[in-house]
Every structure is written in C-alpha cells, then in structure tokens.
Design a protein around this motif. Structure first.
Motif, PDB file in Angstrom:
ATOM      1  N   GLY A 194       2.715  13.808  -1.234  1.00 22.89           N
ATOM      2  CA  GLY A 194       1.741  14.364  -1.811  1.00 22.89           C
ATOM      3  C   GLY A 194       1.426  13.671  -3.274  1.00 22.89           C
ATOM      4  N   LEU A 195       2.468  12.840  -3.484  1.00 20.93           N
ATOM      5  CA  LEU A 195       2.371  12.076  -4.854  1.00 20.93           C
ATOM      6  C   LEU A 195       1.195  10.901  -4.611  1.00 20.93           C
ATOM      7  CD1 LEU A 195       6.008  11.365  -6.040  1.00 20.93           C
ATOM      8  CD2 LEU A 195       4.394  12.827  -7.053  1.00 20.93           C
ATOM      9  N   ARG A 196       1.049  10.359  -3.589  1.00 18.18           N
ATOM     10  CA  ARG A 196      -0.277   9.474  -3.408  1.00 18.18           C
ATOM     11  C   ARG A 196      -0.906   9.744  -2.532  1.00 18.18           C
ATOM     12  NH1 ARG A 196       0.101   8.653  -7.862  1.00 18.18           N
ATOM     13  NH2 ARG A 196      -1.564   7.290  -7.460  1.00 18.18           N
ATOM     14  N   ALA A 197      -2.212   9.942  -2.758  1.00 13.98           N
ATOM     15  CA  ALA A 197      -3.263   9.916  -1.650  1.00 13.98           C
ATOM     16  C   ALA A 197      -3.556   8.493  -1.347  1.00 13.98           C
ATOM     17  CB  ALA A 197      -4.416  10.799  -1.889  1.00 13.98           C
ATOM     18  N   THR A 198      -4.329   8.485  -0.073  1.00 11.14           N
ATOM     19  CA  THR A 198      -4.966   7.309   0.203  1.00 11.14           C
ATOM     20  C   THR A 198      -6.105   6.831  -0.875  1.00 11.14           C
ATOM     21  OG1 THR A 198      -5.956   8.839   1.810  1.00 11.14           O
ATOM     22  CG2 THR A 198      -4.859   6.934   2.613  1.00 11.14           C
ATOM     23  N   ASP A 204       0.935  -1.263  -0.005  1.00  7.65           N
ATOM     24  CA  ASP A 204      -0.185   0.076  -0.032  1.00  7.65           C
ATOM     25  C   ASP A 204       0.789   1.160   0.097  1.00  7.65           C
ATOM     26  OD1 ASP A 204      -1.457   2.113   0.504  1.00  7.65           O
ATOM     27  OD2 ASP A 204      -2.505   1.250   2.301  1.00  7.65           O
ATOM     28  N   ALA A 205       0.867   1.919  -1.104  1.00  5.16           N
ATOM     29  CA  ALA A 205       1.979   3.124  -1.191  1.00  5.16           C
ATOM     30  C   ALA A 205       1.383   4.043  -0.274  1.00  5.16           C
ATOM     31  CB  ALA A 205       2.088   3.618  -2.467  1.00  5.16           C
ATOM     32  N   SER A 206       0.261   4.468  -0.009  1.00  3.36           N
ATOM     33  CA  SER A 206      -0.260   5.380   0.692  1.00  3.36           C
ATOM     34  C   SER A 206       0.270   5.559   2.249  1.00  3.36           C
ATOM     35  CB  SER A 206      -1.605   5.486   1.001  1.00  3.36           C
ATOM     36  OG  SER A 206      -2.312   4.586   1.371  1.00  3.36           O
ATOM     37  N   SER A 207       0.971   4.522   2.680  1.00  2.78           N
ATOM     38  CA  SER A 207       1.249   4.595   4.100  1.00  2.78           C
ATOM     39  C   SER A 207       2.956   4.818   4.251  1.00  2.78           C
ATOM     40  CB  SER A 207       1.039   3.069   4.850  1.00  2.78           C
ATOM     41  OG  SER A 207      -0.139   2.566   4.448  1.00  2.78           O
ATOM     42  N   PHE A 208       3.404   5.110   3.062  1.00  2.00           N
ATOM     43  CA  PHE A 208       4.798   5.569   3.043  1.00  2.00           C
ATOM     44  C   PHE A 208       4.747   6.846   2.809  1.00  2.00           C
ATOM     45  CE2 PHE A 208       4.991   0.925   2.461  1.00  2.00           C
ATOM     46  CZ  PHE A 208       5.976   0.419   3.360  1.00  2.00           C
ATOM     47  N   PRO A 209       5.724   7.558   3.171  1.00  2.00           N
ATOM     48  CA  PRO A 209       6.036   9.125   2.594  1.00  2.00           C
ATOM     49  C   PRO A 209       6.114   9.077   1.012  1.00  2.00           C
ATOM     50  CG  PRO A 209       7.715   8.371   4.351  1.00  2.00           C
ATOM     51  CD  PRO A 209       7.185   7.203   3.917  1.00  2.00           C
ATOM     52  N   SER A 210       5.122  10.196   0.638  1.00  2.00           N
ATOM     53  CA  SER A 210       5.238  10.145  -0.796  1.00  2.00           C
ATOM     54  C   SER A 210       5.155  11.573  -1.158  1.00  2.00           C
ATOM     55  CB  SER A 210       3.942   9.586  -1.535  1.00  2.00           C
ATOM     56  OG  SER A 210       2.708  10.307  -1.489  1.00  2.00           O
TER      57      SER A 210
END
Ligand code: ADP
Ligand code: MG
Length: 705
Positions: free
Chosen positions: A118-122, A110-116
């Motif tokens: 603002g690139l990915r939202a939940t 799940d990409a949203s749980s890692f720092p992004s």
C-alpha cells in the motif's frame, strides 16, 4: 579446456572489486569512492561518470552486453531489468557502448509492480534503485550472455524503503554508531567503524530434474503436497557427512567455480541429515555483502543444477517427515581494526567489555524475542519452527558451560570470579593427538547459540533472505548498546557502574538463557513458566513488527518508519494467503486430474480381475483382489470428498479481502482441508500398483539422485 583450475586465479575474476578499481580508476577518483564507502560522503556525478565508464570498459572485456540494477524487493528473491550498453546508431550505422554515472547510481523501475503493502499505488509508481557502492558490482555469465550487475537499494519516490537492502544498511549504521559509543566508554579511541559480520550456512535438496518435472507440486510450490514415506528415511543417520556421490560432487564443483568467479568465498560443503540434502557455507563477510552473496548462492545453486540434469529445492520442507532446510545465520560484530566484540578471551569473567556486550545481547533478545522470531517467519518455515522440528519456535540463548557459569555467578553472588577452563580431551588412540576441548560444547537444538566468538541464529528458513534477521539483530542490539551508554555516560564511577549494569542485565534477562535440549516437551513447559513467547505460526508472528516496542526501536534508529512497518506487515499477510492458495489449487489440480483418475483405473482393473478370475475358476480365492478393491474404493471416496471440500474452502478464501483475517482463514481452514485430502491419498500410494501411480515417489526422489 582442462577440468582443473587454480582457485586463486579465478577467484573474483568477475567482480569489480577493490583491486580492479585501484588498478583502473584514476587515483583521485579511487580515493573519492573510498571516502563515500567509508565515511558515507555523497558521490558527485563527475566521479560517478568516471567510475561508470571504467566499469563498463571492464565489463565489456568480460563479454558484457547489458547492465542491470540488481535489487531485492519484498518478493524474497532478487529483481533486475536489463539495459544494453548500446546508444542510438550513428550516421555510419554503428553504435557506441555507453554507460553514464547517472545510469550507474540511479535506476527507475516501476515501483507499483513490486509488493509495497500500500505504500505505492499504480498512479504514483515512481521508484528508484540506488547504487550500494559498499557491495561490489559483478559480471554474471550465463545462457543470457554476460551482464554487469550493480547491487542497489530500492526506494519509493518519497524515500520509503521498498526492499531489504535499504533497512539493512540503515541497521548497520545504527549498530556502528551505538557500538562505537560503547567502545569509547571503554577507552577505545582507535576503532573507526564497527560492522556486523555474517556467515549464512545454506541448506538445500538436490533431486533428479526428470523426476522433478513429473511432480506438479514441486514445480508450482517447491514442495511435495502428497507423498508416502519410503521404507527407509534418515533413521540410519548415514547421510550426514557421508561420502558425496559423484553426480553431486560434480555439481558442487561447478557451483563452487561459479561462486568463486563471482568473489563468493564458498568454503564448506557436506551432506546434511536427510538423504539428498546438502549444505554450503561461505566464509563470513560484512553483513550487506553476506546478504547479497547469499542471494547469489541461491541463484547459482538453482542455475547450475539445471546444467547437471538436477533440480535444487530451496524450500524449507520439500518432503513431509524428512528433515527440513534452514539457514544458520552466524553473526558477530567486529571493528575496522580487527577486534571481535564477541570474543570472550581466555577468561571471560575478567573481560568486562565482553560481558557488557554479552548481557546487552541477552537483554535485546529477551525484550525482542517475538520480533526476532518474526524475522525468521516465512510460509515454508512454518513446517519447521513450532512443528516437531529444529529449532523450536521459542527464542532462547545457548551460552554453553563456561559463559553460562559466568552468568550464574553474576546472578547468584553478584560477581564472577573464575571461568571454567577447557579440559584436555583424551582420544585414547596413541596416533591421535590429545587436544584441548573447547570450554563450550555445541548445542544443535538452540535457536540462538553462542559458538565461541559469534552467535548462530538458526531459525531462518532456507529460501528466505537473511536480510530481515540481520536488520532485526542489528537494530535490537544497537538499542541495547544505546540504553547501556545512556546509563554509563552519566555515571560518576564508570567501573562501578559497568559492574552494576552487567549484574542487572544478567539478572533481569537470565530467563532467556537455556542450555538444555530445545526439542523437549519439558522445555516448552519450562519456557512457558519463564514467560517466554512460543509463537508457532507465521501468521501469529507477523504482528510483532508493529508492536509498540518494535516500532520504538526501529524509529529510534531510523531503520523503519511506522508506515514502512505497516506496509511490510500487509505484504507478509498477503504472501501467506497467496502461497497457501497456490498450494491448495495445486493439490486440487493434481488430485483431480492425476491421482483420482489413476486410482479409478486401478480399482477398475481390480474389479475386472475379480470377474475374470471368478469366471475362469468359480472356486478360486479372490479375497486379495476384493480386499484391495474394498479398501481402495473407500479411500477413493474419502479422497473425493476431501477434494470437494478443499475446492469449496479455497474458493471462499479467494473471495476474502486481503489482510490478517484472510491469512488466518488460510492457515486454519484451507490448510486443514489440505491435510484431510493428503491423508487418504498417501494411504492409497502405499497400496496402489506403483506402475499406475502418476508420479515419482519420495523414495524415487530422495534415494535415486
Ligand atoms: P558449523 O559447524 O556451524 O556447521 P560451518 O563451517 O558450516 O560451521 O559454518 C560456520 C559459518 O560461520 C561460516 O560461514 C563461517 O565463515 C562463519 N563464521 C565464522 N566465524 C564468524 C564470525 N566471527 N562472525 C560471523 N560468522 C562467522
Ligand atoms: Mg555447517
């Protein structure tokens, strides 16, 4: 089981390396995989299925029950999610162990749980991990059992990099392409690939775990937030290279064994400058492998320490006033047929290709000094860079006498006609041989030093990944090579054009060369005159990532898009504010619940002593007790006021919106309030009864391991 072992027998035994693949994979599959690794061809699912099956069989023989895609999100540490090999139970109630090509090459955390940033939202959380087949898979054996770890890159659904690995691999491609372009101009037709080689030296502290557990500051923040200096520090210089104590030696032995099994070539170990400080260096490896291996080294140092009742501190500054820890990133560029582009040869002035490469590097460092500085920025490193510690926050290049002289000749006369030679060093002791001195001395104060056939970038922090530093180095040097090629490819007379270009670059960028003492105040003044940036804090370093010249370089070679850079900048500001916030809250907790109550108890006992002694003997001299009582009470009041103030400013910071302003606030306001609390507490530690003090002192921690 014997305590002694043969290194050659165990080295790499838990790695799915080339030898294992050659032995276990069908010839055709092995060949295909090499094409993928060397020529960047795509891996088809059929081939991946065969590799996955063999990898699984091999891992199960090593006791593996689970596999994991092992990746490096922007948290600074590695991440993993474990899946067991078991399939749904069959009708007979048994399970099969399976692992498919698809599972090998692609994962979906799940990409949203890692720092992004603002690139990915939940709501658009999809992220992929993809196998980096140039870095070998390995089985890690520990208390959790054995796990097959597959090094991967981590990207968002739309392909933006969410990790360190992806841009690192992109930067390696960039320098490969541009270095080959340059080599071809010099008539090299045989080299097929150019790779940056990296050897990171890792510094760390070791303390006793029992004592560590009594210090909440170490537990929550990795560094001490309070602590008075012990009577003895590092002033005697007796720790550096000193004999290694038994308990530490036993620990190092275990660390090495674990690392060797994982194919990490742990090579050098010694005591460092500060008491309880040590260093471990592996033999250099290809850039991406070196980055992975450094993560394994950090994990192993921490894990093995626990088994020895020890705690490894990777923080850049665990103890104020004591030498901090860094990571020297040794970097060179080598061809697949063994040519090191940074090898000057015996007479560098004649080695035109070397001088072209060298002056390109000077140009890269000079033009992107702020960016390279930013690549080494991390919260803990602010206590080193720009503070009164090595190395300074000003980027300069140390070339040493020989190369410095060649550059001087180029700049002053337009031609380099001779090279200073190494002299004979006479030891003065008959039984010792005289040996040839290197033509270049060592300079420990330079942030970017030429050391014979490589550059040593000394700014990186001890707990930071070396990925960012190498991404930046590879990219800016690729850009300089590319600029040079653009000019040289058009030249009618190549020889003439090369000589002119070397001269021009040497002249234009000589200002970044500095061979003197990097710690001195004179250098700070001199650097300012030369117009070199002196960026003292992480918060001020961060914007370099999105400076126009940085964006241009990264975008030109497809290493980062502007969006990826912007997201990284946001993450860095957030990380900074969050880290200082945790430190401030830890100080509030420790001061409020442990230190102030202890001092109150001590002051009370002093007061009781005054009364008791007075009533027993009216003429007794109680000036010692009253003196201490007055002093402690004053410091206690000062500490309490500072604590109240720290509580206020920290609460304010928590309400601010994330971003640059918040980070600046934490640096300027919260940190100042932390310092104001620490000062009276450290003074109190020097006078309060040791039995009352609620935690082990610096002396206990660093001298009694
Ligand atoms: P130092 O004397 O600087 O402390 P160390 O032996 O501790 O030296 O570390 C030097 C590091 O540099 C090692 O990791 C070593 O493998 C690495 N190194 C040596 N040659 C090269 C090279 N050509 N390119 C990159 N790294 C190198
Ligand atoms: Mg070293």
């Amino acid at each position: 089981m014997s305590d002694y072992f043969n290194v050659a027998d165990i080295f790499g035994e838990n790695v799915f390396n080339d030898a294992v693949m050659q032995a276990r994979l069908p010839k055709k599959v092995y060949k295909k995989l090499h094409e993928v690794m060397e020529e960047g061809k795509e891996l088809d699912l059929e081939t991946a299925d065969v590799i996955a099956h063999e990898m699984k069989e091999w891992a199960i023989e090593k006791g593996a029950t689970h596999y994991t895609h092992w990746f490096q999100p922007l948290t600074g540490v590695t991440a993993e999610k474990h899946d067991s090999f078991i399939t749904a139970p069959m009708s007979n109630g048994k399970v099969l162990m399976s692992f498919s090509g698809k599972e090998l090459i692609k994962g979906e955390p799940d990409a949203s749980s890692f720092p992004s940033g603002g690139l990915r939202a939940t709501f658009e959380a999809r992220g992929y991990t993809a196998w980096d087949c140039t870095s070998p898979a390995f089985v890690r054996q520990d208390a959790a059992g054995a796990t097959l770890c597959i090094p991967t890159a981590f990207c968002s659904y739309t392909g933006e990099a969410l990790d360190q690995k992806t841009p690192l691999l992109r930067s390696m491609e960039a320098i490969n392409d541009q270095a080959l372009r340059l080599l071809r101009l010099f008539g090299n037709t045989t080299s097929k690939k150019v790779t940056p080689s990296v050897g990171p030296e890792q510094e760390y502290f070791i303390v006793d775990r029992e004592k560590y557990l009594q210090r909440k500051d170490l537990i929550f923040t990795g560094r001490t937030l309070f602590g008075a200096m012990p009577p003895k520090g590092q002033e005697m210089d007796d720790h550096y290279f000193g004999a290694i104590r038994e308990r530490i030696a036993a620990y190092m032995k275990d660390v090495n064994k674990e690392l060797w099994k994982l194919g990490v070539s742990a090579k050098t170990q010694h005591n460092e400058v500060a008491p309880a400080q040590h260093e471990l260096a592996p033999i250099y490896a290809e850039c991406n492998v070196a980055v992975d291996n450094n993560q394994l080294i950090m994990e192993t140092l921490k894990k093995v320490a626990g088994r020895h009742g020890l705690q490894c501190l990777l923080h850049e500054k665990p103890f104020a006033g004591v030498n901090g820890s860094g990571k020297h990133n040794n970097w060179s560029i080598t061809t697949d047929d063994g040519i090191n582009l940074l090898d000057p040869g015996a007479t560098p002035h004649e080695n035109v290709q070397f001088l072209m490469v060298l002056t390109c590097i000077l140009k890269a460092i000079d033009e992107h000094a702020a960016l390279l500085r930013a690549s080494a920025a991390d919260v803990g490193n602010d206590h080193r860079l720009g503070a009164n510690e090595a190395p300074p926050a000003i980027l300069s290049v140390y070339l040493g006498d020989q190369l410095g002289d060649v550059i001087n000749q180029l700049v002053s006369t337009g031609a380099a006609t001779h090279s200073l030679e190494g002299e004979k060093l006479e030891t003065g002791v008959k039984t010792l041989p005289d040996f040839m001195k290197d033509a270049t001395d060592r300079n420990r104060t330079s942030p970017f030093a030429f050391t014979g056939n490589k550059f040593e970038f000394r700014m990186v922090g001890s707990q930071d990944s070396v990925a960012q530093a190498n991404i930046v180095l590879n990219t800016i040097v690729a850009e300089a090579f590319s600029d040079a090629c653009d000019i040289l490819e058009k030249a009618e007379d190549f020889e003439l054009a090369v000589h002119d270009l070397i001269k021009t670059y040497a002249k234009d960028h000589q200002r970044v060369v500095f061979n003197g003492n990097g710690y001195s105040d004179e250098w700070v003044a001199e650097a300012e005159k030369r117009g070199l940036p002196n960026i003292k804090s992480m918060v001020d370093a961060i914007p370099a990532y999105i400076a126009p010249e940085s964006v241009a370089a990264f975008e030109k070679f497809g290493v980062f898009t502007k969006a990826e850079l912007t997201s990284r900048v946001e993450i860095e500001y957030e990380t900074y504010a969050k880290t200082i916030n945790i430190e401030a809250k830890t100080m509030i907790d420790v001061a409020g619940k442990q230190i102030i109550p202890a001092v109150i108890r001590y002051v009370t006992s002093l007061g009781e002593s005054v009364n008791t002694v007075k009533s027993a003997c009216a003429s007794a001299d109680i000036s010692v007790q009253t003196g201490l009582l007055t002093k402690c009470s004053a410091l206690l009041a000062q500490a309490q006021n500072a604590l109240t103030k720290l509580e206020e400013v920290t609460a304010e910071g928590g309400k601010m919106e994330e971003g640059r302003d918040q980070a600046v606030y934490y640096r300027d306001t919260v940190k100042a309030a932390m310092d104001a609390l620490r000062a009276p507490v450290d003074e109190l530690e020097m006078i309060v009864d040791k039995d009352v003090w609620p935690m082990p002192s610096y002396g206990d921690l660093i001298f009694e391991v």
